[in-house]
Design an enzyme around this catalytic site. Structure first.
Site, PDB file in Angstrom:
ATOM      1  N   GLY A  44      15.899  50.921 -81.176  1.00 50.49           N
ATOM      2  CA  GLY A  44      15.430  52.307 -80.986  1.00 50.49           C
ATOM      3  C   GLY A  44      15.275  53.058 -82.284  1.00 50.49           C
ATOM      4  O   GLY A  44      15.416  54.285 -82.322  1.00 50.49           O
ATOM      5  N   THR A  46      12.610  53.628 -83.992  1.00 50.89           N
ATOM      6  CA  THR A  46      11.275  54.182 -84.234  1.00 50.89           C
ATOM      7  C   THR A  46      11.133  55.618 -83.742  1.00 50.89           C
ATOM      8  O   THR A  46      10.054  56.196 -83.839  1.00 50.89           O
ATOM      9  CB  THR A  46      10.192  53.311 -83.555  1.00 50.89           C
ATOM     10  OG1 THR A  46      10.438  53.262 -82.138  1.00 50.89           O
ATOM     11  CG2 THR A  46      10.191  51.907 -84.132  1.00 50.89           C
ATOM     12  N   SER A  47      12.215  56.188 -83.222  1.00 48.63           N
ATOM     13  CA  SER A  47      12.141  57.584 -82.760  1.00 48.63           C
ATOM     14  C   SER A  47      13.527  58.215 -82.773  1.00 48.63           C
ATOM     15  O   SER A  47      14.550  57.518 -82.836  1.00 48.63           O
ATOM     16  CB  SER A  47      11.552  57.655 -81.342  1.00 48.63           C
ATOM     17  OG  SER A  47      12.411  57.014 -80.414  1.00 48.63           O
ATOM     18  N   GLY A  50      17.469  57.348 -83.990  1.00 47.92           N
ATOM     19  CA  GLY A  50      17.377  55.994 -84.521  1.00 47.92           C
ATOM     20  C   GLY A  50      16.680  55.955 -85.872  1.00 47.92           C
ATOM     21  O   GLY A  50      17.085  55.203 -86.764  1.00 47.92           O
ATOM     22  N   TYR A 200      16.860  57.186 -55.607  1.00 43.86           N
ATOM     23  CA  TYR A 200      16.850  57.260 -57.067  1.00 43.86           C
ATOM     24  C   TYR A 200      16.932  58.687 -57.583  1.00 43.86           C
ATOM     25  O   TYR A 200      16.251  59.582 -57.084  1.00 43.86           O
ATOM     26  CB  TYR A 200      15.580  56.601 -57.613  1.00 43.86           C
ATOM     27  CG  TYR A 200      15.531  56.567 -59.126  1.00 43.86           C
ATOM     28  CD1 TYR A 200      16.307  55.670 -59.845  1.00 43.86           C
ATOM     29  CD2 TYR A 200      14.723  57.461 -59.835  1.00 43.86           C
ATOM     30  CE1 TYR A 200      16.278  55.629 -61.232  1.00 43.86           C
ATOM     31  CE2 TYR A 200      14.675  57.427 -61.222  1.00 43.86           C
ATOM     32  CZ  TYR A 200      15.457  56.506 -61.918  1.00 43.86           C
ATOM     33  OH  TYR A 200      15.429  56.491 -63.272  1.00 43.86           O
TER      34      TYR A 200
END
Length: 330
Positions: A44, A46-47, A50, A200
């Site tokens: 993670g 790349t954003s 992170g 959900y």
């Protein structure tokens, strides 16, 4: 309430840092403690936090392995970090954390490089508002946030132990959790519900995955201690940060809760501070199976602290992964 007030005030804890500390501040004196290069895998990266975690660790002389689903984005982050730290060594590799097969391939590819592995940061995470499933027919949030990282850790842990033994430097595994884990009640936490929920709720799915991350850290810490391994593992809560995940929660939690949360928001650099502290600080050496927030040990929920539950989830997860990766012949 007391912890909230300490957070708002930025009061330093026993580590000497509090909620206002940045990733650069908590690692300022760490670079001279380790020989170059330590090697860290950061999912993670790349954003969000992170990127900052990768940038700061690279600035401290750590070789960064950046597994990513979007290699173009990973290359852009690599270029950005190397502008800040020209000598940074960054390796981008392909992975999809929701796919057990992809995680398996990544680990094989990484091990084939022959690199050491000192630090593993299980940072990647998603929040899915709607019910989605991975290619192995597992609920997407659980597959990405927890199960993929379970497999990643399991496949790389022997390399970490081997590296620690050969270098004398303690290996460190950090898994990102969240304070939202405390919302999950014991009766609502079961593997079958998380794999394929009948009803959900995105926030509940996210919270359950974060309970699982803490339980995983506790059980792996127990196993590592049994093996007398020079590797530690801890879970961290980075704080509430205005990233894609918190924006996704808006509208799903009540407006009043979002307003309260917005008062507690950290900057990206503040959000990455606890991860970087646990990854590099000499003060966190030897501490394993704990939960950190604001760069200090903290308390997690009774469910997340249950060693029996941790062992049970670990065994169930192992059996599930084996079944998905090695299905019986038709």
């Amino acid at each position: 309430m007391k912890e909230t007030l300490k957070h708002l005030a930025g009061i330093a804890g026993p580590s000497g840092y509090g909620s206002n500390a940045t990733a650069e501040q908590v690692t300022e004196d760490c670079a001279s403690l380790f020989p170059p290069y330590l090697t860290a895998i950061i999912t993670g990266a790349t954003s969000g936090i992170g990127v900052e975690t990768a940038r700061v660790l690279a600035k401290r002389g750590v070789r960064i392995v950046m597994p990513a689903r979007n290699l173009k984005k990973a290359s852009e982050v690599k270029e950005m970090i190397q502008k800040d730290t020209p000598n940074a060594e960054i390796i981008t590799m392909d992975i999809d954390m929701s796919s057990l097969a992809s995680v398996n391939r990544f680990c094989s590819d990484f091990l084939a490089l022959g690199l050491p592995l000192n630090i593993l940061i299980n940072n990647a995470g998603i929040y899915s508002k709607n019910l989605e499933f991975s290619e192995e027919k597992i609920e997407m949030t659980f597959a990405t946030n927890y199960l993929g990282h379970y497999l990643l850790t399991d496949l790389l842990i022997n390399k970490m132990i081997e590296t620690a033994e050969s270098t004398g430097i303690q290996g460190r595994i950090i898994s990102l959790s969240s304070a939202i884990h405390s919302w999950v009640k014991r009766g609502a936490f079961s593997l079958s519900q998380m794999l394929c929920p009948k009803k959900y709720n995105g926030t509940c799915a996210y919270a359950k995955s974060k309970v699982a991350n803490i339980l995983h850290a506790k059980e792996v810490a127990r196993q590592l201690k049994e093996r007398n391994a020079r590797v530690i593992i801890n879970a961290v809560h980075p704080g509430i940060i205005k990233t894609g995940i918190i924006r996704a929660h808006k509208g799903f939690v009540t407006d009043s809760l979002y307003f309260i949360a917005s008062r507690l928001l950290k900057s990206i650099s503040q959000g990455a501070s606890t991860t970087c502290y646990v990854a590099l600080s000499p003060q966190s050496a030897g501490i394993s199976g704990k939960y950190f927030t604001d760069c200090n040990e903290s308390n997690c929920s009774a469910l997340a602290n249950d060693e029996t539950e941790a062992q049970h989830l670990w065994r169930q997860s192992r059996a599930l992964i084996h079944k998905r990766l090695h299905p019986p012949p038709a």
